[in-house]
Design an enzyme around this catalytic site. Sequence first.
Site, PDB file in Angstrom:
ATOM      1  CB  SER A  31      -0.871   0.011   1.256  1.00 34.54           C
ATOM      2  OG  SER A  31      -1.508   1.267   1.403  1.00 34.54           O
ATOM      3  CE1 TYR A  41      -3.889  -2.002   5.297  1.00 33.93           C
ATOM      4  CE2 TYR A  41      -3.444   0.278   4.695  1.00 33.93           C
ATOM      5  CZ  TYR A  41      -3.760  -1.020   4.336  1.00 33.93           C
ATOM      6  OH  TYR A  41      -3.920  -1.353   3.013  1.00 33.93           O
TER       7      TYR A  41
HETATM    8  P1  NDP Z   1     -11.660  -5.879   0.291  1.00 36.44           P
HETATM    9  O1  NDP Z   1     -12.113  -5.717   1.706  1.00 36.44           O
HETATM   10  O2  NDP Z   1     -12.627  -5.627  -0.801  1.00 36.44           O
HETATM   11  O3  NDP Z   1     -11.015  -7.326   0.090  1.00 36.44           O
HETATM   12  C1  NDP Z   1     -10.190  -7.897   1.078  1.00 36.44           C
HETATM   13  C2  NDP Z   1     -10.056  -9.382   0.809  1.00 36.44           C
HETATM   14  O4  NDP Z   1      -9.189  -9.934   1.817  1.00 36.44           O
HETATM   15  C3  NDP Z   1     -11.382 -10.111   0.904  1.00 36.44           C
HETATM   16  O5  NDP Z   1     -11.480 -11.023  -0.165  1.00 36.44           O
HETATM   17  C4  NDP Z   1     -11.291 -10.851   2.226  1.00 36.44           C
HETATM   18  O6  NDP Z   1     -11.979 -12.087   2.114  1.00 36.44           O
HETATM   19  C5  NDP Z   1      -9.796 -11.096   2.338  1.00 36.44           C
HETATM   20  N1  NDP Z   1      -9.371 -11.346   3.708  1.00 36.44           N
HETATM   21  C6  NDP Z   1      -9.382 -10.489   4.759  1.00 36.44           C
HETATM   22  N2  NDP Z   1      -8.965 -11.119   5.871  1.00 36.44           N
HETATM   23  C7  NDP Z   1      -8.680 -12.399   5.508  1.00 36.44           C
HETATM   24  C8  NDP Z   1      -8.217 -13.546   6.197  1.00 36.44           C
HETATM   25  N3  NDP Z   1      -7.956 -13.507   7.514  1.00 36.44           N
HETATM   26  N4  NDP Z   1      -8.042 -14.694   5.518  1.00 36.44           N
HETATM   27  C9  NDP Z   1      -8.312 -14.749   4.195  1.00 36.44           C
HETATM   28  N5  NDP Z   1      -8.758 -13.712   3.472  1.00 36.44           N
HETATM   29  C10 NDP Z   1      -8.939 -12.552   4.133  1.00 36.44           C
HETATM   30  O7  NDP Z   1     -10.407  -4.894   0.146  1.00 36.44           O
HETATM   31  P2  NDP Z   1      -9.362  -4.668  -1.052  1.00 36.44           P
HETATM   32  O8  NDP Z   1      -9.655  -5.489  -2.229  1.00 36.44           O
HETATM   33  O9  NDP Z   1      -9.226  -3.203  -1.212  1.00 36.44           O
HETATM   34  O10 NDP Z   1      -8.035  -5.172  -0.331  1.00 36.44           O
HETATM   35  C11 NDP Z   1      -7.155  -6.128  -0.881  1.00 36.44           C
HETATM   36  C12 NDP Z   1      -5.740  -5.795  -0.436  1.00 36.44           C
HETATM   37  O11 NDP Z   1      -5.386  -4.520  -0.961  1.00 36.44           O
HETATM   38  C13 NDP Z   1      -5.542  -5.686   1.067  1.00 36.44           C
HETATM   39  O12 NDP Z   1      -4.308  -6.283   1.399  1.00 36.44           O
HETATM   40  C14 NDP Z   1      -5.507  -4.186   1.322  1.00 36.44           C
HETATM   41  O13 NDP Z   1      -4.766  -3.863   2.468  1.00 36.44           O
HETATM   42  C15 NDP Z   1      -4.833  -3.731   0.063  1.00 36.44           C
HETATM   43  N6  NDP Z   1      -4.998  -2.326  -0.321  1.00 36.44           N
HETATM   44  C16 NDP Z   1      -6.241  -1.778  -0.499  1.00 36.44           C
HETATM   45  C17 NDP Z   1      -6.351  -0.466  -0.909  1.00 36.44           C
HETATM   46  C18 NDP Z   1      -7.677   0.217  -1.086  1.00 36.44           C
HETATM   47  O14 NDP Z   1      -7.712   1.464  -1.045  1.00 36.44           O
HETATM   48  N7  NDP Z   1      -8.766  -0.500  -1.322  1.00 36.44           N
HETATM   49  C19 NDP Z   1      -5.165   0.328  -1.225  1.00 36.44           C
HETATM   50  C20 NDP Z   1      -3.922  -0.344  -0.971  1.00 36.44           C
HETATM   51  C21 NDP Z   1      -3.858  -1.623  -0.568  1.00 36.44           C
HETATM   52  P3  NDP Z   1     -12.891 -12.768   3.236  1.00 36.44           P
HETATM   53  O15 NDP Z   1     -13.470 -11.652   4.067  1.00 36.44           O
HETATM   54  O16 NDP Z   1     -13.908 -13.539   2.466  1.00 36.44           O
HETATM   55  O17 NDP Z   1     -11.930 -13.623   3.975  1.00 36.44           O
HETATM   56  C1  8X3 Z   2      -5.117   1.663   1.567  1.00 42.78           C
HETATM   57  C2  8X3 Z   2      -4.913   2.915   0.810  1.00 42.78           C
HETATM   58  O1  8X3 Z   2      -4.747   5.434   0.963  1.00 42.78           O
HETATM   59  O2  8X3 Z   2      -6.150   4.297   2.623  1.00 42.78           O
HETATM   60  O3  8X3 Z   2      -3.980   0.886   1.620  1.00 42.78           O
HETATM   61  O4  8X3 Z   2      -3.765   4.119   2.769  1.00 42.78           O
HETATM   62  S1  8X3 Z   2      -4.883   4.251   1.858  1.00 42.78           S
END
Ligand code: NDP
Ligand code: 8X3
Length: 252
Positions: free
Chosen positions: A139, A152
Amino acid sequence: MTQVVFITGATSGFGRATARRFAEAGWGLVLSGRRQERLEELKVELESKVPVHIATLDVRDATAVQALVDSLPAPFDKIHALVNNAGLALAPEAAQKVALQDWHTMIDTNITGLVNVTHAVLPKLLETGKGASIINIGSVAGEWPYPGGHVYGASKAFVKQFSFNLRCDLVSTGVRVTDIAPGMAETEFTLVRTKGNQAASDALYSTTTPLSAEDIAEQIFYVATLPAHININRLEIMPSRQAWGPFAVDRD
Ligand code: NDP
Ligand code: 8X3
């Protein structure tokens, strides 16, 4: 089918969009997440295009992770790309107001979970060798501090440095490693971060132009399908309408 991608967190956001992107290109899919129903829906959607293997998995459970990898049937046991995407942020308020459990949940998922999956899948990637990829979802928060980022951002800094250190050890194996670091993207991320506050999530995204899950899936696909002699070490991506803020200064 030519190649297989193993995706964690495939039930939502980046992970689900990535499954769809690789399916478009004919890759076989190993899809995991905790929500079984969503995995089943995605399998129904994609299995007419490509072979799909789904597995309910909590990445925090190292024993379950290893058991899943050990039990993969052919052709899913030959893995070309691992997308370590499962992760979450919790508690956007200041560090001094956060419950310790929320910090532990982020560490257990974003750090321990990612390490669990990497350790279990790595032997398969080494068997594949040249052109295999580990794509870790970091991120911008792993590079740039901001209020409420506390654990985070620190967990995503781990993802970056772990990715770089893996590169050093894997340099002669053909297995590539990339830290993809997205900025603000509209997924279920803020709903999870605010523990179900849909209005807060809508308010964050509705007055700007965030990245979409598909934007990030395209970058993940690009990195995984580059010629085998190219390794993108880190790819940081923001929406055009996001940038850094000024330093915080406390004043009288
Ligand atoms: P979502 O919440 O839409 O997706 C998160 C996914 O992670 C879900 O499929 C969830 O599945 C899974 N997950 C969470 N905890 C667990 C666990 N303990 N075991 C297995 N699976 C898990 O968020 P995003 O798609 O945005 O996030 C995906 C990644 O991108 C994350 O690592 C997040 O930190 C990162 N990210 C997101 C950003 C944003 O702005 N959206 C920016 C930068 C990074 P389930 O609940 O079914 O287990
Ligand atoms: C999540 C993106 O901009 O909230 O990783 O840090 S931000």
